[in-house]
Motif scaffolding. Structure first.
Motif, PDB file in Angstrom:
ATOM      1  N   VAL A  36       0.853  -1.288  -0.044  1.00  0.00           N
ATOM      2  CA  VAL A  36       0.040  -0.097  -0.030  1.00  0.00           C
ATOM      3  C   VAL A  36       0.906   1.258  -0.284  1.00  0.00           C
ATOM      4  O   VAL A  36       0.589   2.307  -0.689  1.00  0.00           O
ATOM      5  CB  VAL A  36      -1.005   0.079   1.272  1.00  0.00           C
ATOM      6  CG1 VAL A  36      -1.603   1.352   1.229  1.00  0.00           C
ATOM      7  CG2 VAL A  36      -1.983  -0.926   0.980  1.00  0.00           C
ATOM      8  N   TRP A  40       1.182   3.802  -3.015  1.00  0.00           N
ATOM      9  CA  TRP A  40       0.759   5.362  -2.937  1.00  0.00           C
ATOM     10  C   TRP A  40       1.926   6.299  -3.235  1.00  0.00           C
ATOM     11  O   TRP A  40       1.817   7.264  -3.846  1.00  0.00           O
ATOM     12  CB  TRP A  40       0.315   5.470  -1.411  1.00  0.00           C
ATOM     13  CG  TRP A  40       0.110   6.841  -0.842  1.00  0.00           C
ATOM     14  CD1 TRP A  40      -1.055   7.443  -1.180  1.00  0.00           C
ATOM     15  CD2 TRP A  40       1.145   7.919  -0.532  1.00  0.00           C
ATOM     16  NE1 TRP A  40      -0.992   8.977  -0.817  1.00  0.00           N
ATOM     17  CE2 TRP A  40       0.039   8.972  -0.453  1.00  0.00           C
ATOM     18  CE3 TRP A  40       2.353   7.999  -0.117  1.00  0.00           C
ATOM     19  CZ2 TRP A  40       0.764  10.178  -0.068  1.00  0.00           C
ATOM     20  CZ3 TRP A  40       2.771   8.916   0.314  1.00  0.00           C
ATOM     21  CH2 TRP A  40       2.193  10.240   0.367  1.00  0.00           C
ATOM     22  N   LEU A 119     -10.593  -0.540   6.591  1.00  0.00           N
ATOM     23  CA  LEU A 119      -9.247  -0.513   5.742  1.00  0.00           C
ATOM     24  C   LEU A 119      -9.311  -1.459   4.388  1.00  0.00           C
ATOM     25  O   LEU A 119      -8.974  -1.068   3.367  1.00  0.00           O
ATOM     26  CB  LEU A 119      -8.188  -0.822   6.603  1.00  0.00           C
ATOM     27  CG  LEU A 119      -6.523  -0.425   6.287  1.00  0.00           C
ATOM     28  CD1 LEU A 119      -6.551   1.200   6.095  1.00  0.00           C
ATOM     29  CD2 LEU A 119      -5.573  -1.115   7.268  1.00  0.00           C
ATOM     30  N   LEU A 122     -12.062   0.071   1.892  1.00  0.00           N
ATOM     31  CA  LEU A 122     -11.506   1.170   1.337  1.00  0.00           C
ATOM     32  C   LEU A 122     -10.356   1.102   0.555  1.00  0.00           C
ATOM     33  O   LEU A 122     -10.352   1.353  -0.610  1.00  0.00           O
ATOM     34  CB  LEU A 122     -10.885   2.144   2.375  1.00  0.00           C
ATOM     35  CG  LEU A 122     -10.694   3.590   2.026  1.00  0.00           C
ATOM     36  CD1 LEU A 122     -11.632   4.441   1.284  1.00  0.00           C
ATOM     37  CD2 LEU A 122     -10.070   4.546   3.037  1.00  0.00           C
ATOM     38  N   ILE A 123      -9.339   0.363   0.793  1.00  0.00           N
ATOM     39  CA  ILE A 123      -8.271  -0.002  -0.085  1.00  0.00           C
ATOM     40  C   ILE A 123      -8.652  -0.994  -1.269  1.00  0.00           C
ATOM     41  O   ILE A 123      -8.202  -0.881  -2.330  1.00  0.00           O
ATOM     42  CB  ILE A 123      -7.042  -0.452   0.883  1.00  0.00           C
ATOM     43  CG1 ILE A 123      -6.637   0.696   1.824  1.00  0.00           C
ATOM     44  CG2 ILE A 123      -5.993  -0.925  -0.119  1.00  0.00           C
ATOM     45  CD1 ILE A 123      -5.404   0.154   2.556  1.00  0.00           C
ATOM     46  N   GLN A 126     -10.448   1.084  -3.631  1.00  0.00           N
ATOM     47  CA  GLN A 126      -9.342   2.002  -4.423  1.00  0.00           C
ATOM     48  C   GLN A 126      -8.345   1.545  -5.272  1.00  0.00           C
ATOM     49  O   GLN A 126      -8.491   1.728  -6.477  1.00  0.00           O
ATOM     50  CB  GLN A 126      -8.429   2.886  -3.368  1.00  0.00           C
ATOM     51  CG  GLN A 126      -7.769   3.932  -4.065  1.00  0.00           C
ATOM     52  CD  GLN A 126      -6.305   3.949  -3.743  1.00  0.00           C
ATOM     53  OE1 GLN A 126      -5.942   3.213  -3.005  1.00  0.00           O
ATOM     54  NE2 GLN A 126      -5.584   4.924  -4.207  1.00  0.00           N
ATOM     55  N   LEU A 163     -10.023   8.128  -2.782  1.00  0.00           N
ATOM     56  CA  LEU A 163      -9.930   7.254  -1.836  1.00  0.00           C
ATOM     57  C   LEU A 163      -8.153   7.078  -1.337  1.00  0.00           C
ATOM     58  O   LEU A 163      -8.040   6.422  -0.561  1.00  0.00           O
ATOM     59  CB  LEU A 163     -10.227   6.020  -2.555  1.00  0.00           C
ATOM     60  CG  LEU A 163     -11.839   5.853  -2.820  1.00  0.00           C
ATOM     61  CD1 LEU A 163     -12.267   4.390  -3.315  1.00  0.00           C
ATOM     62  CD2 LEU A 163     -12.657   6.346  -1.527  1.00  0.00           C
ATOM     63  N   ALA A 164      -7.369   7.485  -2.483  1.00  0.00           N
ATOM     64  CA  ALA A 164      -6.047   7.458  -1.915  1.00  0.00           C
ATOM     65  C   ALA A 164      -5.630   8.479  -0.661  1.00  0.00           C
ATOM     66  O   ALA A 164      -5.107   8.216   0.064  1.00  0.00           O
ATOM     67  CB  ALA A 164      -5.231   7.968  -3.174  1.00  0.00           C
ATOM     68  N   THR A 167      -7.258   6.921   2.034  1.00  0.00           N
ATOM     69  CA  THR A 167      -6.260   5.953   2.688  1.00  0.00           C
ATOM     70  C   THR A 167      -5.117   6.229   3.599  1.00  0.00           C
ATOM     71  O   THR A 167      -4.671   5.760   4.443  1.00  0.00           O
ATOM     72  CB  THR A 167      -5.688   5.131   1.255  1.00  0.00           C
ATOM     73  OG1 THR A 167      -6.844   4.365   0.921  1.00  0.00           O
ATOM     74  CG2 THR A 167      -4.890   4.149   2.016  1.00  0.00           C
ATOM     75  N   MET A 171      -4.179   5.549   7.223  1.00  0.00           N
ATOM     76  CA  MET A 171      -3.011   5.038   7.682  1.00  0.00           C
ATOM     77  C   MET A 171      -2.394   5.967   8.825  1.00  0.00           C
ATOM     78  O   MET A 171      -1.573   5.591   9.835  1.00  0.00           O
ATOM     79  CB  MET A 171      -1.990   5.046   6.318  1.00  0.00           C
ATOM     80  CG  MET A 171      -2.318   4.084   5.416  1.00  0.00           C
ATOM     81  SD  MET A 171      -1.235   4.431   3.770  1.00  0.00           S
ATOM     82  CE  MET A 171       0.299   4.426   4.028  1.00  0.00           C
TER      83      MET A 171
END
Length: 200
Positions: A36, A40, A119, A122-123, A126, A163-164, A167, A171
């Motif tokens: 992740v 990112w 989490l 969402l991830i 994304q 969504l990034a 995220t 985090m």
């Protein structure tokens, strides 16, 4: 029973009492976090040709697929049934958070379990949206962009970026929670995710 046998039995019972996370879950956790962060970072800072960004995105999706399977067939603390709680249990746990007493839950506590589901969802969303993006640069086109047309690809790209950022916030909350438990509640959440055991 001999002394050696007694010592072995006591050690076995102690190990079982402090066991927290199995090896597949721990490997998933660190590989997922690394993938992740890498995806990112590559998405935010380049290079312009995002081949590696895509590959880390595929890794994220594969790891989520594994976690979904492991949530049903893994060890007790890995299973969704062990950390999906209702609103009442979550609220009750949150009201006890100000206490400095360590929680020492066998697995995920009610709030942690909710965070895991959020989490993963969402991830996962994304990363899945990344399959459909088309930034119109003729290079970094998602493999499924042609399925949704140009308008759908643009929408996917917009939500992929939104969504990034979400995220990134999650985090940050995750890291903040680790420090909160370590400093305020004197509970180490990192070591068990490395060794598989918590201190008695």
């Amino acid at each position: 029973m001999t002394t050696a046998s007694t010592d072995y039995s006591m050690e076995t019972q102690r190990s079982k009492a402090t066991r927290k996370w199995d090896l597949p879950l721990r490997l998933f956790h660190w590989l997922f976090a690394s993938s992740v962060v890498a995806a990112w970072g590559l998405g935010e800072f380049g290079p312009d040709v995002m081949t590696l960004h895509f590959w880390f995105g595929y890794a994220v999706l594969a790891l989520i697929a594994f976690r979904l399977i492991w949530g049903f067939v893994g060890s007790e603390t890995s299973r969704f049934s062990s950390f999906i709680f209702g609103p009442k249990a979550i609220l009750s746990y949150m009201l006890k958070l100000p206490s400095r007493q360590p929680c020492n839950w066998k697995g995920h506590n009610p709030l942690g379990g909710l965070f895991v589901l959020l989490l993963l969802g969402l991830i996962g969303a994304q990363a899945a949206l990344g399959l459909f993006v088309d930034p119109e640069d003729y290079i970094n086109v998602g493999p499924l962009a042609s399925w949704v047309g140009i308008d759908g690809a643009r929408t996917a790209l917009a939500w992929h970026g939104i969504l990034a950022r979400a995220t990134l916030i999650l985090m940050g909350l995750h890291v903040a929670a680790i420090f909160f438990y370590r400093i305020w509640k004197r509970e180490d959440l990192v070591t068990p995710m490395i060794t598989g055991h918590r201190k008695s």
